[in-house]
Design a protein around this motif. Sequence first.
Motif, PDB file in Angstrom:
ATOM      1  N   ARG A   1       2.307  29.991 -27.296  1.00  0.00           N
ATOM      2  CA  ARG A   1       1.086  29.531 -26.621  1.00  0.00           C
ATOM      3  C   ARG A   1      -0.073  30.421 -27.045  1.00  0.00           C
ATOM      4  O   ARG A   1       0.141  31.530 -27.572  1.00  0.00           O
ATOM      5  N   LEU A   2      -1.277  29.949 -26.833  1.00  0.00           N
ATOM      6  CA  LEU A   2      -2.472  30.710 -27.203  1.00  0.00           C
ATOM      7  C   LEU A   2      -3.134  31.293 -25.962  1.00  0.00           C
ATOM      8  O   LEU A   2      -3.254  30.624 -24.932  1.00  0.00           O
ATOM      9  N   GLU A   3      -3.550  32.527 -26.072  1.00  0.00           N
ATOM     10  CA  GLU A   3      -4.368  33.152 -25.040  1.00  0.00           C
ATOM     11  C   GLU A   3      -5.728  33.467 -25.656  1.00  0.00           C
ATOM     12  O   GLU A   3      -5.810  34.195 -26.652  1.00  0.00           O
ATOM     13  N   GLU A   4      -6.772  32.917 -25.080  1.00  0.00           N
ATOM     14  CA  GLU A   4      -8.126  33.154 -25.599  1.00  0.00           C
ATOM     15  C   GLU A   4      -8.830  34.214 -24.762  1.00  0.00           C
ATOM     16  O   GLU A   4      -8.811  34.166 -23.527  1.00  0.00           O
ATOM     17  N   ARG A   5      -9.431  35.155 -25.442  1.00  0.00           N
ATOM     18  CA  ARG A   5     -10.182  36.212 -24.771  1.00  0.00           C
ATOM     19  C   ARG A   5     -11.620  36.225 -25.274  1.00  0.00           C
ATOM     20  O   ARG A   5     -11.881  35.985 -26.447  1.00  0.00           O
ATOM     21  N   SER A   6     -12.517  36.521 -24.357  1.00  0.00           N
ATOM     22  CA  SER A   6     -13.935  36.496 -24.696  1.00  0.00           C
ATOM     23  C   SER A   6     -14.315  37.680 -25.583  1.00  0.00           C
ATOM     24  O   SER A   6     -13.715  38.753 -25.525  1.00  0.00           O
ATOM     25  N   MET A   7     -15.327  37.443 -26.414  1.00  0.00           N
ATOM     26  CA  MET A   7     -15.919  38.488 -27.238  1.00  0.00           C
ATOM     27  C   MET A   7     -17.420  38.510 -26.960  1.00  0.00           C
ATOM     28  O   MET A   7     -17.967  37.547 -26.391  1.00  0.00           O
TER      29      MET A   7
ATOM     30  N   ALA B   1     -11.344  35.397 -29.213  1.00  0.00           N
ATOM     31  CA  ALA B   1     -10.170  35.988 -29.855  1.00  0.00           C
ATOM     32  C   ALA B   1      -8.949  35.214 -29.381  1.00  0.00           C
ATOM     33  O   ALA B   1      -8.661  35.173 -28.179  1.00  0.00           O
ATOM     34  N   LYS B   2      -8.235  34.605 -30.317  1.00  0.00           N
ATOM     35  CA  LYS B   2      -7.070  33.782 -29.983  1.00  0.00           C
ATOM     36  C   LYS B   2      -5.795  34.554 -30.310  1.00  0.00           C
ATOM     37  O   LYS B   2      -5.460  34.768 -31.481  1.00  0.00           O
ATOM     38  N   PHE B   3      -5.083  34.963 -29.268  1.00  0.00           N
ATOM     39  CA  PHE B   3      -3.833  35.687 -29.421  1.00  0.00           C
ATOM     40  C   PHE B   3      -2.658  34.712 -29.339  1.00  0.00           C
ATOM     41  O   PHE B   3      -2.608  33.863 -28.441  1.00  0.00           O
ATOM     42  N   ILE B   4      -1.703  34.833 -30.249  1.00  0.00           N
ATOM     43  CA  ILE B   4      -0.450  34.090 -30.155  1.00  0.00           C
ATOM     44  C   ILE B   4       0.460  34.841 -29.186  1.00  0.00           C
ATOM     45  O   ILE B   4       0.728  36.034 -29.363  1.00  0.00           O
ATOM     46  N   ARG B   5       0.933  34.134 -28.159  1.00  0.00           N
ATOM     47  CA  ARG B   5       1.816  34.721 -27.160  1.00  0.00           C
ATOM     48  C   ARG B   5       3.157  33.992 -27.177  1.00  0.00           C
ATOM     49  O   ARG B   5       3.196  32.758 -27.187  1.00  0.00           O
ATOM     50  N   LEU B   6       4.234  34.756 -27.171  1.00  0.00           N
ATOM     51  CA  LEU B   6       5.569  34.179 -27.186  1.00  0.00           C
ATOM     52  C   LEU B   6       6.099  33.936 -25.782  1.00  0.00           C
ATOM     53  O   LEU B   6       7.134  33.310 -25.600  1.00  0.00           O
ATOM     54  N   ARG B   7       5.404  34.436 -24.798  1.00  0.00           N
ATOM     55  CA  ARG B   7       5.764  34.232 -23.393  1.00  0.00           C
ATOM     56  C   ARG B   7       4.471  34.247 -22.594  1.00  0.00           C
ATOM     57  O   ARG B   7       3.410  34.579 -23.123  1.00  0.00           O
ATOM     58  N   SER B   8       4.573  33.901 -21.339  1.00  0.00           N
ATOM     59  CA  SER B   8       3.372  33.901 -20.504  1.00  0.00           C
ATOM     60  C   SER B   8       2.788  35.306 -20.461  1.00  0.00           C
ATOM     61  O   SER B   8       3.537  36.286 -20.278  1.00  0.00           O
TER      62      SER B   8
END
Length: 305
Positions: free
Chosen positions: A127-133, A271-278
């Motif tokens: 899943r993707l986690e988006e963080r602000s910049m 910033a889009k982080f790939i996450r393997l779990r929640s």
Amino acid sequence: MPKVGIIFNDIKPAACEAAVVWQEKLTALGCEVHVANGLGGLLGYSSPGRPVCHTPIESLVPPHFDESMMFALVLGGDGTVLSAFRQVAPAGIPLLTVNTGHMGFLTEAYLNQLPNVMERVLEGDYRLEERSMIVVKVCQRDRVAWEVLCLNEMVLHREPLTSMCHFEVSVGNHAPVDIAADGIIISTPTGSTAYSLSAGGPVITPGVSVTQLIPICPHSLASRGIVFPDSETVKITSANTDPLVMVVDGNAGSYVMPEDWVVTERSPYTAKFIRLRSPEFFKVLREKLGWGLPHIAKPTSVELP
């Protein structure tokens, strides 16, 4: 044929070796692989004789890294992750961050886990986690003299750092305030666990749409950190006659002359982080920073020798 990128820290032998190995493995799996090093996101530091060197934000994207890229593998520590997002955020490329450094607060996996991790990612099991910049700009008269993408924080101070400076700070349309301090930190939620935390700022969970301002060693009990919506633009000027030094994410910096001012605002890029779990932010705080660990019970009495 999926298109994949690799960004690595070329001063760390483990990252260099892993970059070669995984370029070969991904190519053998039928991927189109493009490689860049993390130095491409390091803007370096200006000097008093050349206080600014304008590099447009979008120009840092490496060749062949574009919207068609499925993801990019980052091999390094937190500094490499910060640099990599400065390179790929304008193209919207997700990053799979693998720790070959020490703290690895921003990384998702370790190098020895990469075979299993890569299999899952290539199958789309993530899943993707988006963080602000934020965008940080140095302005001179009617032009932007310097700009940079920031995931953690912007720090503005005098040289040396222990010299107090008088800042005038405007947040949005609110009345400007005067702050006397060694410096000022403007931080994203992601950066709240970095320099801002060391300077006494609060920890902010990544999903909250805010920015925080933290004075460094303020010379007043009234000057305390403040958290405000990240839709607000911040403008900072200095009342001092000496140049200021600005450092962004610890790896890009510019001199700010007395007639200049600094503006920060939320970036349209994330910033889009790939996450393997929640995402488990509190777990990361506990594992990396020791937050919330149980206290050891003290004895009710002590026997004297």
